[in-house]
Design an enzyme around this catalytic site. Structure first.
Site, mmCIF file in Angstrom:
data_model
loop_
_atom_site.group_PDB
_atom_site.id
_atom_site.type_symbol
_atom_site.label_atom_id
_atom_site.label_comp_id
_atom_site.label_asym_id
_atom_site.label_seq_id
_atom_site.Cartn_x
_atom_site.Cartn_y
_atom_site.Cartn_z
ATOM 1 N N CYS A 106 0.186 3.374 3.554
ATOM 2 C CA CYS A 106 0.625 2.967 4.898
ATOM 3 C C CYS A 106 1.687 1.875 4.911
ATOM 4 C CB CYS A 106 -0.575 2.517 5.721
ATOM 5 S SG CYS A 106 -1.265 0.920 5.175
ATOM 6 N N CYS A 164 0.831 -1.194 0.000
ATOM 7 C CA CYS A 164 0.000 0.000 0.000
ATOM 8 C C CYS A 164 0.874 1.255 0.000
ATOM 9 C CB CYS A 164 -0.903 -0.002 1.233
ATOM 10 S SG CYS A 164 -1.859 1.523 1.443
ATOM 11 N N ASP A 216 20.104 -1.489 -18.477
ATOM 12 C CA ASP A 216 20.023 -2.637 -17.564
ATOM 13 C C ASP A 216 19.006 -3.639 -18.100
ATOM 14 O OD1 ASP A 216 19.754 -4.416 -15.492
ATOM 15 O OD2 ASP A 216 19.339 -2.907 -13.962
#
Length: 406
Positions: A198, A195, A330
């Site tokens: 949070c 998330c 890369d």
């Protein structure tokens, strides 16, 4: 426009035309670069007086922009960066070339969204998706979502059209007071398990998602892909008939319809125009050579390779990988791609970094043949369909080879 801007615009158009005439490219970068050197505020002057839509995301920008232009053209002329030059130089060149138009639809590199927002003052911004891309120079996905969120919050008057199926996009858009949500699906999940609000775990069930530790969850979409069509906010279903392959392009079409609706274009009018799009800057193009029907698919990162495998038919398939500057240097991202959909097909590989690809396929247990060039690949397969999947410069190399043959 001020006199300086008029001069800069004229010089921009001339430089672009000279570049095309000299065979040095389409002029979509050099024209804008010179114009901005003369007048650093040229993009702002050129955007003034137009209703502007910006299309941004990691994947699908060019196709969604092309579909949005087709949908919006029912309302009037549309300026656009049709060749995919999606930084301010490309936007400047495109608007200078187009002259006066009521509308502009611009594809925007996700890193430049904040700047282009500030300089063009758009009416609508469409946010498609966020995933890992060009690991040696692109920002981490959550950092990009934060940049978007900050930029959008600074422009509360802009209408946002955002993908409710992508947690990163959802979180970025939630800082805006006016958001239209669309559901285009999200097959690639590996960049959105955490998330962004949070740090909790994202839990998915069917097409829904939610954070397990905070209120962030999938918004209810206003536009929804349903089978081979799109349901609009009134509940009406519109069949979408595209000449572009893959279910992902139905989602791109839903985005285009949602953006066009913000300009007052009815879905019933716009959906008919989407079928006119047959190729996007060479992507999805089908070319016949020596009895072989060649289809070109561009794939630049793990998410887009997943979609390319969905589009490609079960036929001989050529994979081509380079690692030049536009591709990112890369190639370790190849190990994030699951090549299992290629099992059972005849697979050929080529490109500057074919050996990197060879190692990855060997790990996946997929037999392959190495060819040193595109003509060698053509000679190696029998008449019939040949699917070609390549990243940026490898794709352009193959297009140039086909043009030479033509």
């Amino acid at each position: 426009m001020p006199l300086r801007a008029k001069v800069a615009s004229s010089v921009s158009r001339t430089a672009a035309a000279l570049s095309r005439a000299a065979g040095r490219g389409d002029g979509s970068v050099i024209g804008g670069w010179i114009g901005l050197k003369i007048d650093p505020e040229l993009l702002t002057h050129l955007a003034a007086g137009r209703s502007v839509a910006l299309i941004s995301g990691t994947n699908g920008k060019t196709t969604t922009t092309k579909l949005t232009v087709a949908a919006l053209e029912s309302a009037g002329r549309v300026a656009t960066n049709a060749f995919g030059a999606n930084m301010p130089t490309g936007h400047t060149s495109a608007l200078a070339k187009a002259g006066s138009t009521p509308y502009a639809v611009l594809e925007v590199d996700e890193h430049y969204l904040a700047r282009v927002l500030e300089e063009t003052r758009p009416r609508v911004v469409a946010l498609l998706n966020l995933s890992r891309d060009q690991l040696d120079r692109a920002k981490e996905v959550a950092m990009m979502a934060q940049m978007w969120r900050t930029a959008l919050a600074a422009h509360p008057g802009v209408q946002i059209v955002a993908n409710a199926d992508d947690p990163m996009v959802t979180w970025a858009a939630l800082g805006s007071p006016s958001v239209t949500w669309f559901s285009a699906g999200q097959r690639w999940h590996d960049d959105s398990w955490v998330c962004p609000e949070c740090g909790g775990a994202i839990q998915r069930a069917g097409g829904d998602w939610r954070c397990t530790t905070c209120p962030l969850r999938r918004p209810r979409p206003h536009w929804v892909v349903e089978e081979d069509g799109v349901v609009d906010p009134t509940g009406a279903w519109h069949q979408v008939k595209l000449q572009l392959p893959g279910t992902v392009n139905i989602g791109n079409a839903a985005t285009a319809l949602a953006v066009a609706a913000q300009f007052g274009v009815r879905p019933a009018d716009a959906v008919m125009r989407l079928s006119t799009v047959t190729s996007v800057a060479g992507r999805y193009a089908q070319v016949e050579r020596d009895g072989r029907l060649i289809r070109l698919l561009l794939a630049k990162n793990p998410a887009s390779w997943l979609e390319a495998f969905d589009m490609a038919e079960a036929a001989p398939t050529l994979l081509s990988i380079n690692a030049r500057d536009p591709d990112g240097l890369d190639t370790s991202w190849l190990f994030d791609v699951d090549f299992a959909p290629l099992y059972g097909r005849r697979v050929l590989i080529t490109g500057d970094r074919a050996y990197d690809l060879a190692v990855r396929l060997q790990v996946n247990g997929i037999p392959f043949e190495h060819v040193t060039s595109f003509p060698d690949a053509l000679a190696a397969v029998p008449p019939g369909r040949l699917e070609v999947i390549a990243n940026y410069t490898a794709f352009q190399d193959i297009r140039a080879e086909l043009d030479r043959v033509n």
